[in-house]
Design a protein around this motif. Structure first.
Motif, mmCIF file in Angstrom:
data_model
loop_
_atom_site.group_PDB
_atom_site.id
_atom_site.type_symbol
_atom_site.label_atom_id
_atom_site.label_comp_id
_atom_site.label_asym_id
_atom_site.label_seq_id
_atom_site.Cartn_x
_atom_site.Cartn_y
_atom_site.Cartn_z
ATOM 1 N N GLY A 60 -35.965 15.387 -7.544
ATOM 2 C CA GLY A 60 -35.353 14.130 -7.948
ATOM 3 C C GLY A 60 -34.417 14.332 -9.129
ATOM 4 N N THR A 61 -34.827 15.205 -10.026
ATOM 5 C CA THR A 61 -33.989 15.519 -11.188
ATOM 6 C C THR A 61 -32.651 16.090 -10.738
ATOM 7 N N CYS A 88 -36.204 12.328 -17.284
ATOM 8 C CA CYS A 88 -35.041 12.998 -16.688
ATOM 9 C C CYS A 88 -33.919 12.044 -16.288
ATOM 10 N N ASP A 157 -31.762 5.379 -9.448
ATOM 11 C CA ASP A 157 -32.891 6.302 -9.587
ATOM 12 C C ASP A 157 -34.040 5.680 -8.800
ATOM 13 N N GLN A 160 -39.158 6.401 -7.804
ATOM 14 C CA GLN A 160 -40.410 5.652 -7.669
ATOM 15 C C GLN A 160 -40.257 4.519 -6.653
ATOM 16 N N SER A 181 -37.286 11.389 -5.263
ATOM 17 C CA SER A 181 -38.142 12.527 -5.609
ATOM 18 C C SER A 181 -39.297 12.608 -4.628
ATOM 19 N N LYS A 186 -45.604 11.219 -5.696
ATOM 20 C CA LYS A 186 -44.747 10.061 -5.396
ATOM 21 C C LYS A 186 -45.197 9.430 -4.068
HETATM 22 C C1 LIG Z 1 -40.345 11.539 -10.701
HETATM 23 C C2 LIG Z 1 -39.141 10.923 -11.283
HETATM 24 C C3 LIG Z 1 -37.927 11.611 -11.361
HETATM 25 C C4 LIG Z 1 -37.794 13.089 -11.137
HETATM 26 O O1 LIG Z 1 -38.198 13.598 -9.961
HETATM 27 P P1 LIG Z 1 -38.587 15.149 -9.839
HETATM 28 O O2 LIG Z 1 -38.647 15.342 -8.361
HETATM 29 O O3 LIG Z 1 -39.901 15.337 -10.509
HETATM 30 O O4 LIG Z 1 -37.514 15.957 -10.456
HETATM 31 C C5 LIG Z 1 -36.800 10.927 -11.791
HETATM 32 N N1 LIG Z 1 -36.862 9.643 -12.171
HETATM 33 C C6 LIG Z 1 -38.015 8.953 -12.140
HETATM 34 C C7 LIG Z 1 -37.999 7.518 -12.557
HETATM 35 C C8 LIG Z 1 -39.194 9.574 -11.708
HETATM 36 O O5 LIG Z 1 -40.325 8.865 -11.699
#
Ligand SMILES: *Cc1c(COP(=O)(O)O)cnc(C)c1O
Length: 367
Positions: A60-61, A88, A157, A160, A181, A186
């Motif tokens: 997700g990052t 992030c 984003d 979630q 992500s 998740k």
């Molecule tokens: C989990 C999350 C991310 C990052 O996802 P990763 O796959 O762990 O890099 C970004 N933004 C939010 C709000 C998250 O909860």
């Protein structure tokens, strides 16, 4: 009886009969990087999110980072992000050499405040990253209006928010980019790290496909910087199987939330999460608030009931963000939430008896 905060083993047990044979077929091929398995998942992912296009990426990052690179956001640019989110959402902006501009969130639904977004826009603003926090869509109508008025792209984003809806439309279908992500906990979790981007335009999809492969369209010719942002084929295989079960899990989360909403009414100073009109909340987290958060958490831990704090420090107050010079008092809602929020177990495989146990544990604290 103990109540874990989440239990990935239980979900795997229910899927083993489907996943094990698929892996047995997949592994002898030893084809791990991109290819038809990833493409097939991308089609299903786009379809689930009601977005025209999707790409599987490494996390997700990285999905967020790639969207910023695709928009050529860099030094001198500003990107608007909520102060109350996972780290992030903002750190990717700093990593691009740009400046995260933090704005406060709504005390009512914990999502970014549209009015605060508009107040933060300057001539240097290049994008807005609203976060569908805990699984509920932000005030997207108002944010889209602001984005159109100022010609700014929206990067949702949706880490979630997979499957979260507003007026029947899903997360990742509103903005120019949607970032997802597949971190194991998740709502749709891989067997490791993974993520996805959704796109409104094929142009952005094709661009990000190049960024995903070190900025390369033709082997060993690099037009842009890019990175190693690929989703493993193995993860895509697992995710495509899990995606078929996601709606069932979302409904279980919603049922669990409905149970808590009913059972936790008018206890102490508890504030329960709200579901906004026209929204389908997918309860990535079920987050309650109390001024006695620390003591309640200890009490639940002693009873063997899991709970977590998302998030204990607003992002602008993280050490790595000190260079921006924010002070306590700058983001009053985010600061208050960071002291009051507590997430309860909400995962789909929870037993009714475990939900009851959690409720009893909370009741006994406030007695
Ligand atoms: C989990 C999350 C991310 C990052 O996802 P990763 O796959 O762990 O890099 C970004 N933004 C939010 C709000 C998250 O909860």
């Amino acid at each position: 009886m103990s109540v874990p905060f989440f239990d990935l083993k239980k979900q795997y047990q229910s899927l083993q009969a489907e996943i094990a044979p698929a892996l047995e077929k997949f592994l002898p091929q030893q084809a791990f990087i991109l290819g038809p398995t990833v493409e097939s998942f991308e089609k299903e992912m786009a379809s689930y999110c009601q977005a025209p296009f999707a790409l599987g990426v490494s996390s997700g990052t990285d999905a967020l980072l790639m969207a910023l690179e695709a928009l050529e956001i860099g030094p001198g640019d500003e990107v608007i992000v909520p102060a109350f989110t996972f780290y992030c959402t903002a750190s990717v902006v700093t990593r691009r050499g740009a400046t995260p501009i933090f704005v406060d969130v709504d005390l009512h639904d914990y999502n970014i405040l549209p009015a605060a977004i508009e107040a933060a826009i300057t001539s240097r603003t290049k994008a807005i990253i609203p976060v569908h926090l805990f699984g509920q869509i932000v005030q997207i109508d108002a944010i889209q209006k602001i984005a159109i008025k100022h010609s700014l792209p929206i990067i949702e984003d949706s880490a979630q928010g997979i499957g979260a809806e507003y007026k029947g439309k899903r997360a990742g279908s509103f903005g120019r980019f949607g970032a997802f992500s597949f971190f194991p906990t998740k709502n749709l979790g891989a067997f490791g790290d993974g993520g996805a981007l959704t796109f409104a335009s094929v142009h952005d999809q094709e661009h990000c496909k190049i960024l995903r492969m070190h900025g390369s369209r033709i082997r060993y010719q690099h037009e842009e910087i890019g990175g190693c942002f690929r989703l493993d084929a193995l993860q895509a295989l697992v995710l495509e199987i899990k995606l078929r079960h996601l709606e069932k899990w979302q409904e279980k989360r919603r049922q669990n939330a409905a149970f808590y909403n009913q059972a936790l009414q008018e206890i102490g100073d508890l504030i329960l999460p709200v579901e906004n009109p026209n929204c389908r909340h997918v309860y990535h987290q079920y987050v309650i608030r109390t001024t006695k958060r620390e003591a309640l958490k200890v009490h639940l831990t002693c009873l063997g009931i899991g709970s977590e704090v998302y998030y204990p420090i607003p992002v602008p107050h993280q050490k790595s963000m000190e260079y921006l010079g924010h002070r306590y008092g700058d983001f009053p809602h985010s600061e208050q939430l960071s002291e009051e929020v507590l997430a309860l177990p909400i995962f789909p495989e929870l037993e009714p008896s475990q939900l009851e146990e959690t409720v009893k544990g909370i009741q006994s604290f406030f007695l």
